[in-house]
Scaffold this active site. Structure first.
Site, PDB file in Angstrom:
ATOM      1  CG  ASP A  56      59.494  42.035  24.176  1.00 62.00           C
ATOM      2  OD1 ASP A  56      59.915  42.458  25.267  1.00 62.00           O
ATOM      3  OD2 ASP A  56      60.246  41.712  23.243  1.00 62.00           O
ATOM      4  CG  ASN A  84      60.190  32.077  33.796  1.00 63.13           C
ATOM      5  OD1 ASN A  84      60.974  31.399  34.456  1.00 63.13           O
ATOM      6  ND2 ASN A  84      60.112  31.986  32.468  1.00 63.13           N
ATOM      7  CE1 TYR A 166      70.159  36.013  33.989  1.00 63.09           C
ATOM      8  CE2 TYR A 166      71.830  35.116  35.445  1.00 63.09           C
ATOM      9  CZ  TYR A 166      70.531  35.110  34.965  1.00 63.09           C
ATOM     10  OH  TYR A 166      69.625  34.207  35.467  1.00 63.09           O
ATOM     11  CE  LYS A 170      67.615  36.973  36.270  1.00 70.59           C
ATOM     12  NZ  LYS A 170      66.160  36.812  36.116  1.00 70.59           N
ATOM     13  CB  VAL A 199      67.054  24.893  35.996  1.00 68.93           C
ATOM     14  CG1 VAL A 199      65.953  23.974  35.477  1.00 68.93           C
ATOM     15  CG2 VAL A 199      66.754  25.322  37.426  1.00 68.93           C
ATOM     16  CB  THR A 201      66.177  25.773  30.631  1.00 68.97           C
ATOM     17  OG1 THR A 201      67.245  26.720  30.733  1.00 68.97           O
ATOM     18  CG2 THR A 201      65.461  25.676  31.954  1.00 68.97           C
TER      19      THR A 201
HETATM   20  N1  LIG Z   1      68.150  27.938  34.098  1.00 69.52           N
HETATM   21  C1  LIG Z   1      68.871  28.272  35.146  1.00 69.52           C
HETATM   22  O1  LIG Z   1      69.814  27.544  35.562  1.00 69.52           O
HETATM   23  C2  LIG Z   1      68.569  29.533  35.912  1.00 69.52           C
HETATM   24  C3  LIG Z   1      69.373  29.826  37.022  1.00 69.52           C
HETATM   25  C4  LIG Z   1      69.104  30.983  37.758  1.00 69.52           C
HETATM   26  C5  LIG Z   1      68.054  31.808  37.390  1.00 69.52           C
HETATM   27  N2  LIG Z   1      67.277  31.498  36.294  1.00 69.52           N
HETATM   28  C6  LIG Z   1      66.177  32.399  35.971  1.00 69.52           C
HETATM   29  O2  LIG Z   1      65.002  31.630  35.789  1.00 69.52           O
HETATM   30  C7  LIG Z   1      64.184  32.221  34.768  1.00 69.52           C
HETATM   31  C8  LIG Z   1      63.896  31.205  33.665  1.00 69.52           C
HETATM   32  O3  LIG Z   1      65.101  30.668  33.216  1.00 69.52           O
HETATM   33  P1  LIG Z   1      65.179  29.663  31.970  1.00 69.52           P
HETATM   34  O4  LIG Z   1      66.485  28.963  32.069  1.00 69.52           O
HETATM   35  O5  LIG Z   1      63.917  28.905  31.844  1.00 69.52           O
HETATM   36  O6  LIG Z   1      65.279  30.721  30.779  1.00 69.52           O
HETATM   37  P2  LIG Z   1      65.255  30.454  29.186  1.00 69.52           P
HETATM   38  O7  LIG Z   1      65.200  29.008  28.880  1.00 69.52           O
HETATM   39  O8  LIG Z   1      66.396  31.277  28.646  1.00 69.52           O
HETATM   40  O9  LIG Z   1      63.869  31.108  28.762  1.00 69.52           O
HETATM   41  C9  LIG Z   1      63.683  32.475  28.938  1.00 69.52           C
HETATM   42  C10 LIG Z   1      62.289  32.811  28.504  1.00 69.52           C
HETATM   43  O10 LIG Z   1      62.126  34.229  28.644  1.00 69.52           O
HETATM   44  C11 LIG Z   1      61.582  34.727  27.428  1.00 69.52           C
HETATM   45  N3  LIG Z   1      61.995  36.110  27.213  1.00 69.52           N
HETATM   46  C12 LIG Z   1      63.235  36.617  27.056  1.00 69.52           C
HETATM   47  N4  LIG Z   1      63.174  37.936  26.864  1.00 69.52           N
HETATM   48  C13 LIG Z   1      61.854  38.270  26.888  1.00 69.52           C
HETATM   49  C14 LIG Z   1      61.148  39.482  26.729  1.00 69.52           C
HETATM   50  N5  LIG Z   1      61.767  40.629  26.491  1.00 69.52           N
HETATM   51  N6  LIG Z   1      59.800  39.441  26.816  1.00 69.52           N
HETATM   52  C15 LIG Z   1      59.137  38.291  27.062  1.00 69.52           C
HETATM   53  N7  LIG Z   1      59.738  37.106  27.208  1.00 69.52           N
HETATM   54  C16 LIG Z   1      61.095  37.108  27.118  1.00 69.52           C
HETATM   55  C17 LIG Z   1      62.117  33.807  26.342  1.00 69.52           C
HETATM   56  O11 LIG Z   1      61.278  33.934  25.197  1.00 69.52           O
HETATM   57  P3  LIG Z   1      61.634  33.225  23.790  1.00 69.52           P
HETATM   58  O12 LIG Z   1      61.218  31.793  23.962  1.00 69.52           O
HETATM   59  O13 LIG Z   1      60.819  33.968  22.815  1.00 69.52           O
HETATM   60  O14 LIG Z   1      63.100  33.398  23.589  1.00 69.52           O
HETATM   61  C18 LIG Z   1      62.028  32.460  27.041  1.00 69.52           C
HETATM   62  O15 LIG Z   1      60.722  31.913  26.897  1.00 69.52           O
HETATM   63  C19 LIG Z   1      64.952  33.456  34.289  1.00 69.52           C
HETATM   64  O16 LIG Z   1      64.485  34.576  34.996  1.00 69.52           O
HETATM   65  C20 LIG Z   1      66.389  33.134  34.653  1.00 69.52           C
HETATM   66  O17 LIG Z   1      67.166  34.299  34.831  1.00 69.52           O
HETATM   67  C21 LIG Z   1      67.526  30.380  35.548  1.00 69.52           C
END
Ligand SMILES: NC(=O)c1ccc[n+]([C@@H]2O[C@H](COP(=O)([O-])OP(=O)(O)OC[C@H]3O[C@@H](n4cnc5c(N)ncnc54)[C@H](OP(=O)(O)O)[C@@H]3O)[C@@H](O)[C@H]2O)c1
Length: 267
Positions: A56, A84, A166, A170, A199, A201
């Site tokens: 974590d 990430n 959030y 950031k 994205v 996800t």
């Molecule tokens: N998706 C988008 O449209 C988007 C847009 C802009 C920026 N981003 C950024 O891109 C990155 C990835 O996004 P995503 O959409 O793939 O996110 P996601 O699907 O919400 O996945 C987040 C990941 O971070 C892990 N996590 C959360 N808190 C944690 C902690 N305290 N320690 C370790 N791991 C932790 C989660 O673990 P668990 O699996 O255990 O929950 C999960 O694997 C993030 O930084 C997000 O802010 C995403």
């Protein structure tokens, strides 16, 4: 042959980074997951060059143990750290700074603290844990995923006032990266903050309420980008980011860019 650490690697964009880097069998990839209980996709991938480690990112001790494991495998170096993992509070109906219901200031405070604790403090702890290895690496690249939401210009032009905790975390994260870049430029380390675009996800179908909130957000995005068609896949986002990461050099360390590699095209 390169070594990579990716945090939040169990799903979404983090998982796709692991999958992509692991395609080259000569790479060594360390997938950091918050909990081994959620690592099914990584285990099923079955790549011999992927090491799954539990950490974590708010847990300094766990990060140090993970760094020691990486050191054992690589002999003391690391080429790429991909920050990430992030905390995204997705259940509130209205998370404008003044949008929390009367008497729920504690929830506003909680969201601000949780966002800052993971997205800022957690990333600082992660970078500090792996810095000694990165300084002995060849690529020396620290890539941190931020969001266009953390760009004040995007907020002002689109009028997007929600997702405040959030977005604030950031924006602070971008400064974290600038501070490290200022400190380590002379040593040749490359720090980059990158936004992945919007994205998809999601891991399950949205509820009608989530869909409504999502469509409202898209409407704001179309104010700044009228031809925006909707979210891209993790595969496309990671492909685009890898091109930017590959060409980023120490001269431009500390920048905050999109998956296009510029600081204005966030979608
Ligand atoms: N998706 C988008 O449209 C988007 C847009 C802009 C920026 N981003 C950024 O891109 C990155 C990835 O996004 P995503 O959409 O793939 O996110 P996601 O699907 O919400 O996945 C987040 C990941 O971070 C892990 N996590 C959360 N808190 C944690 C902690 N305290 N320690 C370790 N791991 C932790 C989660 O673990 P668990 O699996 O255990 O929950 C999960 O694997 C993030 O930084 C997000 O802010 C995403």
């Amino acid at each position: 042959m390169s070594s990579y650490v990716i945090t939040g690697a169990a799903r979404g964009i983090g998982f796709e980074f692991v999958r992509r880097f692991a395609l080259k069998s000569e790479n060594t990839v360390f997938a950091l997951v918050r909990s081994r209980k959620n690592d099914q996709k990584l285990v099923e991938m079955g790549a011999k060059n992927v090491y799954i480690l539990e950490a974590d990112i708010t847990d300094v001790k766990a990060l140090k143990i993970a760094a020691a494991e990486v050191k054992k495998v690589t002999g003391g170096s690391l080429d790429y750290l991909i920050n990430n993992a992030a905390f995204v509070e997705a259940t509130r109906k209205n998370n404008n700074l003044d949008g929390y219901p009367e008497g729920q200031d504690d929830l506003l405070e909680k969201d601000l603290h949780d966002s800052f604790n993971t997205n800022v403090v957690g990333v600082v702890h992660t970078i500090n844990a792996f810095l000694p290895l990165l300084r002995r690496g060849t690529a020396k690249k620290v890539i941190t995923l931020s969001s266009g939401m953390g760009d004040a210009e995007l907020v002002l032009k689109s009028g997007l006032s929600n997702q405040a905790p959030y977005a604030i975390s950031k924006a602070a994260l971008n400064m974290v990266v600038a501070k490290y870049a200022a400190e380590y430029k002379a040593e040749g380390l490359v720090f980059l903050t990158i936004s992945p675009g919007l994205v998809d996800t999601s891991t399950k179908a949205p509820t009608p309420e989530e869909m409504k909130a999502y469509l409202e957000m898209l409407a704001y995005f179309r104010i700044i980008s009228p031809s925006f068609e909707g979210p891209i896949t993790p595969e496309k986002s990671v492909s685009m980011m890898i091109k930017v990461i590959d060409r980023w050099a120490v001269e431009d360390t500390g920048a905050f860019v999109s998956h296009y590699g510029n600081n204005h095209q966030w979608l």
